[in-house]
Structure formats: C-alpha cells, structure tokens
Design a protein around this motif. Structure first.
Motif: not given
Length: 375
Positions: A283-285, A309, A207, A329, A301-304, A205, A306
């Motif tokens: 990851t995210d971004y 950001y 981020p 999400r 992609f854990y873009m909670y 993980y 989005l």
C-alpha cells in the motif's frame, strides 16, 4: 414528525456503495442473535438489485440509497449504523441513535486536523464544516485503539461539539472476520476470484486515492504509478497481484494484457476477503495496513511520492519510521522488497504494531458495540 421505530436499525456503507465494513459486521451479529429476532434491519444501497439476496432473511429489507423510501426509513429507525459522512438532510432526533463507524484507523490527517489540502472537490473550510456538522449529529464514534481515539476525536472536534464521551473504544467490528475466518472461507474466496488452483503467492496492492486527481465527468481518478510490464518481468512467474482501487475512484482499470499476473478486484465489496487470501500487502498511505496487521503478514509501503503527498495533500498522524514494514520509493526497490518479504516473512515490527494499534480486534468487537449502543 415521524414516530421512532424502537426496533428498527438502518445500515449503509460507503454511501451505499457496498455490503462491507463495520455496518456489515454489526448487522450480521444482530441478525445472528435471538435477542434481535423481532428487529427490522434495513440496508441502503446505490444498486439495490445487487443485494436482494439479503432479503432472503425475513428481518431484512433493502432500499435504494437516496430514494424516498430510504429517507423515510432513516427518519423512523431508532438506530443508524453508517461508516461515512451522512448527507446534510439526515438530522437525527433525540430519540434516535447515530453510530458513526468510520472505516479505518487513519494514517493521514482528516477533518479538522487538515491544515492544507489540494482536494479537487472541497476547500479546507468546507471539509472542516462537514466534520463539525457530523460531529454534532453522532451519538457514538467507533475506535479500535487509543491512537485511533485520539486521532478521530481531534478530526471531528468532539470536545468542542460536546461529544468528548462519544467514542466507543471497543475494537473494530469490521475486523472480527480477521480473527474468525476459516480455511473454508479462504477456499471459497479463492474460487470466487478464479484462484482456486493458483500456486503462486498472492500480493494485494491497495493504494489510497489522490485528492488532486479528479475528472468533473467521472469523479476521482487514479494515475497508477506502477509499470506492470516491469514488475511482471521480475515477479510474474511466482506472484499474482490483486489490484484494489480506493472506493472513491470511479474509473475501471483494464488489466487484460496482464492476464494471469494482475487481477482488478476493486469490485469486491468486502476487503477482508482480499486480506485473508493474500500473502502480502502493498500500500502507500491507505489505512488498510492497520487492519492487515491483524494477520501478521508482510506489509510493504510503496511511497514513490512521499514528499509531495505529505507536503501538499495530507500530513500524517504517524511518522513513517513507525510503520510496520519497509518503505520503498521506486519499482526496482519494490520488486526486491517483495522477494525479501516472501523469503523472510513479516517485518519484526508487525507484532508490536498490532499490539499497539489493534489491541481490541479479537473477533468480539461487534458484540461489544451492539451491547453498548442498543438501549
């Protein structure tokens, strides 16, 4: 004015924080080649005592980043190999060669491409000026793909700086290891992490940092959005999470209550070691997914956050629907996606993504770069 030492190269990664990335790969290639046996290779570190082992090689010297000794080395060395924005006082002469390696293919917009940001440290004007200043100094900027070339050229304003031809689109030396690693490397790394006998699947993980999360006393912070208690109930019997904070995040994380489930690996210098021992990336971004795609393993992609950001911190160079994995999400969806990926493997888009965004990552990038930069 100091004399340029034609056979001296100075290296640093992430402002002297670690022994990693393309500077490491280029250094190790040069050190391995008889043609550079008479070169002096200098590393700059914020904690030089941690890296004295490099001086076991008679060609190599280690200096404290920011020290007078380091500044003298920078002033004299023919070659500068860095992956970060160099300090204002480092100004290369025409007889020196500054190689800007950078540290990843960008998803989020950088430099002169930033139109808005809630960066806690710098205004948009200051960020733009810093990129313009560095663009005026560099001789080469490394790129692993046409996509990265376009993004990085725009972010640095290379055309306006008269540096449109500065990009070396030859692959990322930092990713050579991903083509060359062996099972012996995997065993060595697992042992270092205390996972030699672990039979569970390993999740990495990683981020990115948040520009707006900053403590004046300690630096950038990270408010971790993951409820590890909840994830442990769903994944703990079958998975181990390696948590890797961004290098700009200064704080330490205490995962002692999750012993056997979460391991803080933020202190591992070279993220490649974490890539090759992990079965899946979350990851995210962060740009890590571009590099991880070389392994053709599952990416989530854990873009909670989005909308926040992308709307407040960074716009993107690449639309989310082109990412090589599922976007989730919330934590329930994340756990379910982990189980799906573990069962079915990498998303079918990963191979196509790798071909487009990592076409030159073949294990020979450091060789090509050195052949291009050494006069």
């Amino acid at each position: 004015m100091p004399h340029t030492e034609e056979k001296t190269a100075v290296f640093a990664a992430y402002g002297g924080r670690s022994y990693a990335c393309s500077p490491k790969a280029i250094y190790e290639y040069m050190r391995s080649q008889p043609a550079f046996r008479d070169f002096k290779l200098i590393w700059l570190f914020q904690e030089p005592e941690r890296y004295r082992f490099l001086e076991e090689d008679p060609q190599t010297a280690v200096y404290a980043y920011g020290s007078p000794e380091a500044d003298r080395a920078v002033a004299r060395a023919k070659y500068w190999v860095f992956n970060f924005m160099i300090p204002e006082q480092w100004v290369p002469r025409s007889t020196q060669v500054y190689v800007q390696c950078w540290h990843g293919t960008p998803l989020k917009k950088l430099g002169l491409d930033l139109e808005y940001s809630e960066n806690a440290m710098n205004s948009i004007r200051e960020i733009h000026e810093r990129y313009r200043e560095n663009a005026g100094k560099l001789d080469y900027l490394l790129s692993p793909s046409p996509f990265a070339t376009a993004a990085l050229s725009s972010a640095w304003g290379l055309r306006a700086a008269g540096k449109a031809d500065a990009v070396l689109e030859l692959g990322y030396p930092r990713n050579d290891f991903l083509s060359r690693y062996t099972q012996a490397d995997v065993r060595r790394i697992r042992e270092k992490l205390g996972l030699a006998d672990c039979s569970k699947r390993i999740l990495l993980y990683a981020p990115t940092w948040r520009d707006d999360q900053y403590d004046p006393k300690t630096g950038y912070t990270y408010d971790c959005p993951v409820d590890f208690d909840r994830l442990q109930r769903s994944l703990g019997d079958s998975f181990v999470i390696l948590f890797r904070a961004h290098y700009l995040v200064a704080e330490k994380f205490d995962f002692s209550r999750y012993a056997g489930f979460v391991l803080d690996v933020s202190g591992i210098d070279d993220v490649n070691e974490l890539y090759v021992v992990s079965d899946m990336l979350i990851t995210d971004y962060s740009s890590v997914f571009f590099d991880y795609a070389n392994l053709c393993r599952p990416i989530l992609f854990y873009m909670y956050d989005l909308e926040f950001y992308r709307g407040r911190l960074h716009a993107f160079y690449l639309e989310p629907d082109r990412l090589p994995g599922e976007i989730v999400r919330d934590e329930d969806a994340l756990a379910a996606a982990v189980w799906r990926s573990a069962r079915y493997g990498a998303d079918e888009r990963v191979k196509a993504f790798r071909a487009q965004f990592c076409p030159l990552d073949d294990g020979e990038a450091a060789k090509r770069v050195v052949e291009a930069i050494v006069e």
